[in-house]
Design a protein around this motif. Structure first.
Motif, PDB file in Angstrom:
ATOM      1  N   ASP A  10       0.830  -1.209   0.000  1.00  0.00           N
ATOM      2  CA  ASP A  10       0.000   0.000   0.000  1.00  0.00           C
ATOM      3  C   ASP A  10       0.862   1.257   0.000  1.00  0.00           C
ATOM      4  O   ASP A  10       0.514   2.255  -0.643  1.00  0.00           O
ATOM      5  N   ASP A  11       1.996   1.227   0.728  1.00  0.00           N
ATOM      6  CA  ASP A  11       2.823   2.427   0.808  1.00  0.00           C
ATOM      7  C   ASP A  11       3.546   2.722  -0.505  1.00  0.00           C
ATOM      8  O   ASP A  11       4.060   3.825  -0.694  1.00  0.00           O
ATOM      9  N   GLU A  12       3.601   1.749  -1.405  1.00  0.00           N
ATOM     10  CA  GLU A  12       4.229   1.969  -2.705  1.00  0.00           C
ATOM     11  C   GLU A  12       3.265   2.556  -3.734  1.00  0.00           C
ATOM     12  O   GLU A  12       3.700   3.142  -4.735  1.00  0.00           O
ATOM     13  N   MET A  13       1.978   2.365  -3.508  1.00  0.00           N
ATOM     14  CA  MET A  13       0.982   2.732  -4.526  1.00  0.00           C
ATOM     15  C   MET A  13       1.003   4.210  -4.919  1.00  0.00           C
ATOM     16  O   MET A  13       0.905   4.529  -6.123  1.00  0.00           O
ATOM     17  N   PRO A  14       1.136   5.159  -3.981  1.00  0.00           N
ATOM     18  CA  PRO A  14       1.155   6.571  -4.428  1.00  0.00           C
ATOM     19  C   PRO A  14       2.283   6.874  -5.404  1.00  0.00           C
ATOM     20  O   PRO A  14       2.090   7.654  -6.347  1.00  0.00           O
ATOM     21  N   TYR A  15       3.431   6.259  -5.198  1.00  0.00           N
ATOM     22  CA  TYR A  15       4.572   6.514  -6.080  1.00  0.00           C
ATOM     23  C   TYR A  15       4.391   5.813  -7.421  1.00  0.00           C
ATOM     24  O   TYR A  15       4.818   6.327  -8.455  1.00  0.00           O
ATOM     25  N   LEU A  16       3.755   4.646  -7.392  1.00  0.00           N
ATOM     26  CA  LEU A  16       3.440   3.948  -8.645  1.00  0.00           C
ATOM     27  C   LEU A  16       2.437   4.763  -9.456  1.00  0.00           C
ATOM     28  O   LEU A  16       2.608   4.936 -10.675  1.00  0.00           O
ATOM     29  N   GLU A  17       1.416   5.276  -8.785  1.00  0.00           N
ATOM     30  CA  GLU A  17       0.394   6.063  -9.479  1.00  0.00           C
ATOM     31  C   GLU A  17       0.982   7.370 -10.014  1.00  0.00           C
ATOM     32  O   GLU A  17       0.617   7.827 -11.113  1.00  0.00           O
ATOM     33  N   GLU A  18       1.889   7.973  -9.261  1.00  0.00           N
ATOM     34  CA  GLU A  18       2.563   9.193  -9.727  1.00  0.00           C
ATOM     35  C   GLU A  18       3.353   8.918 -10.987  1.00  0.00           C
ATOM     36  O   GLU A  18       3.313   9.698 -11.950  1.00  0.00           O
ATOM     37  N   TRP A  19       4.100   7.786 -10.993  1.00  0.00           N
ATOM     38  CA  TRP A  19       4.885   7.422 -12.177  1.00  0.00           C
ATOM     39  C   TRP A  19       3.959   7.153 -13.356  1.00  0.00           C
ATOM     40  O   TRP A  19       4.265   7.536 -14.499  1.00  0.00           O
ATOM     41  N   GLN A  20       2.825   6.498 -13.106  1.00  0.00           N
ATOM     42  CA  GLN A  20       1.876   6.180 -14.169  1.00  0.00           C
ATOM     43  C   GLN A  20       1.360   7.456 -14.840  1.00  0.00           C
ATOM     44  O   GLN A  20       1.245   7.524 -16.069  1.00  0.00           O
ATOM     45  N   LYS A  21       1.085   8.479 -14.051  1.00  0.00           N
ATOM     46  CA  LYS A  21       0.615   9.749 -14.605  1.00  0.00           C
ATOM     47  C   LYS A  21       1.689  10.405 -15.477  1.00  0.00           C
ATOM     48  O   LYS A  21       1.378  11.065 -16.471  1.00  0.00           O
ATOM     49  N   GLN A  22       2.950  10.229 -15.079  1.00  0.00           N
ATOM     50  CA  GLN A  22       4.058  10.806 -15.835  1.00  0.00           C
ATOM     51  C   GLN A  22       4.395   9.991 -17.078  1.00  0.00           C
ATOM     52  O   GLN A  22       5.122  10.472 -17.956  1.00  0.00           O
ATOM     53  N   ASN A  23       3.872   8.763 -17.156  1.00  0.00           N
ATOM     54  CA  ASN A  23       4.143   7.867 -18.291  1.00  0.00           C
ATOM     55  C   ASN A  23       2.823   7.268 -18.786  1.00  0.00           C
ATOM     56  O   ASN A  23       2.575   6.061 -18.666  1.00  0.00           O
ATOM     57  N   PRO A  24       1.957   8.106 -19.332  1.00  0.00           N
ATOM     58  CA  PRO A  24       0.623   7.636 -19.734  1.00  0.00           C
ATOM     59  C   PRO A  24       0.632   6.604 -20.849  1.00  0.00           C
ATOM     60  O   PRO A  24      -0.381   5.928 -21.074  1.00  0.00           O
ATOM     61  N   ASP A  25       1.761   6.466 -21.531  1.00  0.00           N
ATOM     62  CA  ASP A  25       1.853   5.486 -22.610  1.00  0.00           C
ATOM     63  C   ASP A  25       2.095   4.075 -22.094  1.00  0.00           C
ATOM     64  O   ASP A  25       2.105   3.109 -22.873  1.00  0.00           O
ATOM     65  N   VAL A  26       2.305   3.938 -20.768  1.00  0.00           N
ATOM     66  CA  VAL A  26       2.568   2.632 -20.165  1.00  0.00           C
ATOM     67  C   VAL A  26       1.402   2.251 -19.263  1.00  0.00           C
ATOM     68  O   VAL A  26       0.991   3.032 -18.404  1.00  0.00           O
ATOM     69  N   GLU A  27       0.891   1.046 -19.453  1.00  0.00           N
ATOM     70  CA  GLU A  27      -0.157   0.522 -18.575  1.00  0.00           C
ATOM     71  C   GLU A  27       0.505  -0.327 -17.487  1.00  0.00           C
ATOM     72  O   GLU A  27       1.191  -1.298 -17.790  1.00  0.00           O
TER      73      GLU A  27
END
Length: 331
Positions: A10-27
């Motif tokens: 759970d503590d990793e999820m905010p950073y994963l979601e932040e990275w996802q927003k910065q890399n919208p071409d990656v699912e």
């Protein structure tokens, strides 16, 4: 491009979601389960996997990934000692790690735990539990009066050395590969035996390899000063726990701060409330007033966790796009 991230907390999820927003071409899909012979099947249809676990990565995991056409595996940590190099090569796996996520996190924690040992805080906490607020006999030691032997002068070891120097301690170091700046300062000794003879504190900051397993064994402890303090925030199997227990019993070792253990996967990061666990060395060590055991948490800071998540995902993306990465591990 699709990445499946295993063992996500759970503590990793905010950073994963932040990275996802910065890399919208990656699912990116995150699952809490570790990658095993069974869960590896979930990776079908993905281009790469992002992983973190203390348990071994089985040869079957790599075999199945290969059969799915997946050869891009990115670790959210440093160590690859739980992988079989032959299987990695056999199934043409590209493995990346995060070699530097926050040296300060681990170095600071190891120094803090040594300070707790020197100032005997565990003993005082136990006295407080009994409503005993007397000072004696827990007279403590000063860090500036110690000779700190740092084994391993990579990123973490170098930060630790700077911290110890800031406290005024005398620092000596041993590493097969010398850092030029530290060499100019004359910190290196020529052998582990020389370090053992001089040090009143020994702190480990080296990787686990076959040749470093049980480097602190009976023979090593016998060469050390009486009353030496041991700190290990690196890898548990660097220390022979049975030999350490004997050294604690004899007084050769005055205290130990252990953030890692030989068989730590039995206990660390698990809730074992009300459960029995067969690990006599663990019970022996944790019962001692002069031993501090923490559950592999030296790395566990917001800075480190963010870097582990985001560096690993970026490395996996690089592998998928280019077939290589600056964090590629050589086996």
């Amino acid at each position: 491009m699709k990445i499946l991230a295993y063992g996500v907390r759970d503590d990793e999820m905010p950073y994963l979601e932040e990275w996802q927003k910065q890399n919208p071409d990656v699912e990116v899909k995150a699952v809490p389960e570790l990658i095993t012979d069974e869960t590896v099947e979930w990776a079908k249809g993905y281009d790469g996997v992002d992983v973190y676990q203390q348990l071994p990565y089985t040869d079957t995991v790599f075999e199945k990934l290969d059969s799915y056409g997946i050869h891009n595996v990115s670790l959210r940590n440093v160590g690859v000692d739980n992988m079989n190099p032959e299987a990695v090569k056999k199934y043409n796996m590209n493995i990346t790690n995060v070699p530097v996520y926050s040296p300060a996190a681990i170095a600071e924690f190891s120094v803090a735990q040594l300070m707790n040992l020197l100032r005997r805080t565990k003993e005082y906490f136990h006295k407080f539990d009994r409503n005993d607020y007397r000072w004696a006999p827990q007279i403590s030691h000063e860090l500036n009066d110690q000779v700190v032997g740092v084994i391993g002068t990579g990123h973490i070891g170098q930060v630790a050395i700077n911290i110890y120097k800031g406290f005024g301690a005398k620092v000596i170091a041993y590493d097969k590969f010398h850092n030029p700046e530290l060499e100019k300062e004359g910190l290196y000794v020529d052998s582990l035996e020389e370090l053992y003879k001089q040090a009143t504190v020994i702190t480990l900051h080296i990787p686990l390899f076959p040749e470093t397993e049980h480097m602190l064994d009976k023979a090593a402890f016998d060469q050390m000063n009486d009353g030496v303090f041991i700190v290990n925030a690196s890898r548990g199997p660097l220390i022979d726990e049975s030999a350490l227990i004997d050294a604690l019993d004899s007084g050769k070792v005055a205290g130990a701060a252990l953030d890692v253990l030989e068989d730590e996967t039995k206990v660390f990061n698990k809730d074992l409330t009300g459960k029995n666990m067969d690990y006599p060395e663990f019970w022996n060590l944790t019962s001692r007033e002069n031993v501090l055991v923490s559950p592999h948490t030296a790395f566990y800071t917001d800075v480190a966790v963010k870097n582990m998540v985001q560096y690993s995902l970026s490395a996996n993306k690089d592998l998928i796009e280019t077939g290589t990465s600056d964090k590629l591990v050589k086996f």
